[in-house]
Design a protein around this motif. Sequence first.
Motif, mmCIF file in Angstrom:
data_model
loop_
_atom_site.group_PDB
_atom_site.id
_atom_site.type_symbol
_atom_site.label_atom_id
_atom_site.label_comp_id
_atom_site.label_asym_id
_atom_site.label_seq_id
_atom_site.Cartn_x
_atom_site.Cartn_y
_atom_site.Cartn_z
ATOM 1 N N GLN A 285 -14.317 -5.867 -1.816
ATOM 2 C CA GLN A 285 -14.520 -6.253 -3.218
ATOM 3 C C GLN A 285 -13.329 -7.090 -3.659
ATOM 4 O O GLN A 285 -12.191 -6.656 -3.535
ATOM 5 N N LYS A 286 -13.633 -8.251 -4.162
ATOM 6 C CA LYS A 286 -12.521 -9.082 -4.600
ATOM 7 C C LYS A 286 -12.071 -8.618 -5.994
ATOM 8 O O LYS A 286 -12.882 -8.442 -6.897
ATOM 9 N N SER A 287 -10.794 -8.384 -6.145
ATOM 10 C CA SER A 287 -10.308 -8.013 -7.469
ATOM 11 C C SER A 287 -8.999 -8.746 -7.707
ATOM 12 O O SER A 287 -8.416 -9.297 -6.781
ATOM 13 N N ASP A 288 -8.550 -8.746 -8.933
ATOM 14 C CA ASP A 288 -7.335 -9.492 -9.235
ATOM 15 C C ASP A 288 -6.101 -8.825 -8.665
ATOM 16 O O ASP A 288 -5.121 -9.459 -8.336
ATOM 17 N N GLU A 289 -6.168 -7.512 -8.614
ATOM 18 C CA GLU A 289 -4.994 -6.799 -8.156
ATOM 19 C C GLU A 289 -5.407 -5.803 -7.085
ATOM 20 O O GLU A 289 -6.532 -5.319 -7.072
ATOM 21 N N TRP A 290 -4.484 -5.512 -6.173
ATOM 22 C CA TRP A 290 -4.775 -4.534 -5.126
ATOM 23 C C TRP A 290 -4.837 -3.146 -5.737
ATOM 24 O O TRP A 290 -3.888 -2.686 -6.365
ATOM 25 N N SER A 291 -5.976 -2.490 -5.596
ATOM 26 C CA SER A 291 -6.086 -1.155 -6.166
ATOM 27 C C SER A 291 -6.374 -0.130 -5.081
ATOM 28 O O SER A 291 -6.549 1.049 -5.349
ATOM 29 N N GLY A 292 -6.434 -0.613 -3.843
ATOM 30 C CA GLY A 292 -6.746 0.285 -2.729
ATOM 31 C C GLY A 292 -5.522 1.024 -2.225
ATOM 32 O O GLY A 292 -4.466 1.040 -2.858
ATOM 33 N N LYS A 293 -5.684 1.618 -1.083
ATOM 34 C CA LYS A 293 -4.574 2.360 -0.495
ATOM 35 C C LYS A 293 -3.848 1.493 0.510
ATOM 36 O O LYS A 293 -4.371 0.476 0.989
ATOM 37 N N SER A 294 -2.668 1.933 0.838
ATOM 38 C CA SER A 294 -1.951 1.280 1.929
ATOM 39 C C SER A 294 -1.111 2.327 2.654
ATOM 40 O O SER A 294 -0.748 3.348 2.068
ATOM 41 N N VAL A 295 -0.850 2.071 3.903
ATOM 42 C CA VAL A 295 -0.059 3.006 4.707
ATOM 43 C C VAL A 295 1.008 2.238 5.479
ATOM 44 O O VAL A 295 0.960 1.009 5.545
ATOM 45 N N GLY A 296 1.944 2.969 6.058
ATOM 46 C CA GLY A 296 2.914 2.291 6.907
ATOM 47 C C GLY A 296 4.368 2.688 6.755
ATOM 48 O O GLY A 296 5.256 1.953 7.159
ATOM 49 N N TRP A 297 4.648 3.851 6.161
ATOM 50 C CA TRP A 297 6.035 4.347 6.206
ATOM 51 C C TRP A 297 6.394 4.662 7.646
ATOM 52 O O TRP A 297 5.582 5.188 8.407
ATOM 53 N N GLU A 298 7.609 4.370 8.023
ATOM 54 C CA GLU A 298 8.028 4.743 9.371
ATOM 55 C C GLU A 298 8.237 6.251 9.451
ATOM 56 O O GLU A 298 8.853 6.855 8.576
ATOM 57 N N LYS A 299 7.704 6.844 10.533
ATOM 58 C CA LYS A 299 7.813 8.289 10.708
ATOM 59 C C LYS A 299 9.039 8.628 11.559
ATOM 60 O O LYS A 299 9.516 7.797 12.313
ATOM 61 N N ASP A 300 9.500 9.848 11.427
ATOM 62 C CA ASP A 300 10.566 10.278 12.333
ATOM 63 C C ASP A 300 9.937 10.798 13.622
ATOM 64 O O ASP A 300 8.741 10.685 13.831
ATOM 65 N N THR A 301 10.761 11.376 14.480
ATOM 66 C CA THR A 301 10.233 11.768 15.784
ATOM 67 C C THR A 301 9.220 12.903 15.702
ATOM 68 O O THR A 301 8.489 13.158 16.641
ATOM 69 N N ASN A 302 9.181 13.587 14.565
ATOM 70 C CA ASN A 302 8.174 14.638 14.423
ATOM 71 C C ASN A 302 6.914 14.136 13.724
ATOM 72 O O ASN A 302 6.059 14.923 13.338
ATOM 73 N N GLY A 303 6.856 12.842 13.506
ATOM 74 C CA GLY A 303 5.682 12.295 12.839
ATOM 75 C C GLY A 303 5.715 12.481 11.336
ATOM 76 O O GLY A 303 4.714 12.327 10.655
ATOM 77 N N LYS A 304 6.881 12.837 10.818
ATOM 78 C CA LYS A 304 7.024 13.051 9.382
ATOM 79 C C LYS A 304 7.666 11.811 8.754
ATOM 80 O O LYS A 304 8.497 11.167 9.371
ATOM 81 N N ILE A 305 7.272 11.500 7.520
ATOM 82 C CA ILE A 305 7.958 10.404 6.836
ATOM 83 C C ILE A 305 9.310 10.936 6.400
ATOM 84 O O ILE A 305 9.389 11.755 5.486
ATOM 85 N N ALA A 306 10.337 10.515 7.077
ATOM 86 C CA ALA A 306 11.658 11.028 6.739
ATOM 87 C C ALA A 306 12.692 9.969 7.073
ATOM 88 O O ALA A 306 12.519 9.205 8.010
ATOM 89 N N PRO A 307 13.760 9.928 6.284
ATOM 90 C CA PRO A 307 14.803 8.941 6.547
ATOM 91 C C PRO A 307 15.469 9.192 7.902
ATOM 92 O O PRO A 307 15.451 10.310 8.417
ATOM 93 N N ARG A 308 16.018 8.140 8.453
ATOM 94 C CA ARG A 308 16.802 8.253 9.669
ATOM 95 C C ARG A 308 18.270 8.120 9.321
ATOM 96 O O ARG A 308 18.622 7.654 8.238
ATOM 97 N N TYR A 309 19.074 8.504 10.280
ATOM 98 C CA TYR A 309 20.516 8.506 10.064
ATOM 99 C C TYR A 309 21.194 7.847 11.246
ATOM 100 O O TYR A 309 20.792 8.050 12.384
#
Lengths: 318, 331
Positions: free
Chosen positions: B290-314
């Motif tokens: 559906q064409k819309s003026d603004e993106w209203s859908g979802k998006s994904v892509g945070w980098e995961k840590d080694t346990n597959g969790k979204i977590a910062p690295r050090y």
Amino acid sequence: KTVEKVTPTLSTSKFLDEGVLTPEEFVQAGDLLTHHCQTWTWQSGDPSRNVTYLPKDKQFLLTRNVPCYSRVRTLENDSKNQKSEEVDVEGDEGWIATSSTSTNDFIEDKVTKDISNLKIESKPTTTTTTTTNKPQQQDSDEEDDNEDIPDMDDFQDDNLVEEDDEGTLSKNKTNSNSQSSNSNSKETTNTTTTEDDNILRTRTYDISITYDKYYQTPRVWLFGYDENRKPLKPEEIFEDISEDHAHKTVTIDIHPHLGISSAYIHPCRHASVMKKLVDKQSENGKQPRVDQYLFLFLKFISVVIPTIEYDFTLEFDT
Amino acid sequence: METLKFKEFSSLVNISFWHELSKKKLDVLKLSDKPVDINAYYTFSTSQQLDPFLCLEFNSFQPLKNSNNTNEEYYQLPIRSYLSPGTLYNYNTSEDFKQSPKAKIFEDTSKQIYNDITTGKVDKDPSLLTRFILLTYADIKNHQFYYLFGFPALLPSTPMQQSGKVQGLSEYLNTDQLKSLASQLPLSQFFLLKKQGDGVQVHTIDQWTTVNGDKPSEEEDNLPIVGFCDPCCLPENPSWPLRNFLVYLSVRYQVKKVKVICFRGMGLLSSAQSTETSSIVFTAVLPEQQKSDEWSGKSVGWEKDTNGKIAPRYVSIASTMDPLKLASQSV
């Protein structure tokens, strides 16, 4: 470094006589390497660290993200078990991507014989302001280990969650045959699977080659990352250097073009080994070519870092 | 039909980047936590055991050449590499880092990507599809860095599908066509391809209508062909950059079915495993957008840590930086 400053730049070729290179020859050899092995590139590095005897855009050579599938000790164990010569065994296992031309075979043999010579006496013969880094890192590394590693849970943002996404390849959702069909068994040794997406992760290295004005040879620098892309500590890098050389030939210093402390293979014996390889080539009726220097050189360096799979193949018969 | 699965990017931050960030923080950014433009690159993979890496180095802070700067130090891509433009959000305290509006930043970036698609900016600059974000807290005194990467991928209403089998590029193109392709290297990040007898023609993506007309065929043998330079070399899966490219095709040109070439470099390694054979081709089936003026859908892509969790690295770069430690190493 002081010695380097007062050493005049080599201007006439002594490649055949002494196995050394002029900066111009280093550039020629680098050009041929980057031409044949596209994973190697010329780099300019930090402009403030440029040296005048090399072109601005050809200060040093670099190959990035080179896989290193296993630790040297696993190779050495293998070779002990099979009770045969180190390099032959490794060759049989295919860790070097050799083309089996007779020339390459001979170099292999030659390098094998030279291994013993490669063991460096702990004091290089010449005056050495540049070469005094002895395996002192041991001590300071232990300090590193004691560093307070922060509790990452403190940094966890609990509000940050992501929807399950079918389109992301990870977490057990892959077709399980994709791995087995294409990776051969030796590659699976000693690498770790950290997630369930069927990718065996491996250490990687950035390898650079600088021109060493004092020794008039190339100098090889190693910068490694672990399976989770964290920089390797010096003692971890030693795990990827053959036992004979680890603490004798490899030391830490500041990379001359990047200003970062890295491990390097000490160049004090490079020229004499290269001289031998070149002589051998002549004896076999081949005309040694100075622009092929780095191929020969990298071949012998691979004895020191046998599990780091960088590219250096050239059909020597051409 | 199978759901298309994409291999995520992995960040690979060269230690020189952290050195540079420290310098920037001391000399330029100081206490500012305004977003900063940075650049990263990705390149072809030489091994199945290497993740598709998004690489940052010391020069990541240098501006792009075309951004009206008179500065001669502009960002230079390594050879055979592709640009990924990013935004750095550097926070002054660990608390600020933790409290940062991550979800909002991610959503805003997704909207920006969508906006660049609908306004046609992507036509001229396809790298905008690969925008990334980097959140950091730099504890400069102790040479420690905490960081979190995001590689936003816009999700269509239903997952993208793949129909039929995955082919090797050398099955899909005949020898002459492969030669013809090889003669047109290097390829751009995203491209269009047209078979013409024993040759192929490579086009930039803004040529879509010229190459494929207004109403491209949906017959299997006559589908429009697109390609992208793929930083992974898995035998069955494409990597992350393709996701937003397919969304682009479906939003901008209402593409429903397309042949996709995952190009993995030709003759990259002169030795054993030439990646020539690892390029793959498949048919992607895209849900209607559906064409819309603004993106209203979802998006994904945070980098995961080694346990597959979204977590910062050090990362600590103390051992490569601290003058005292360096001194003790070089005795």
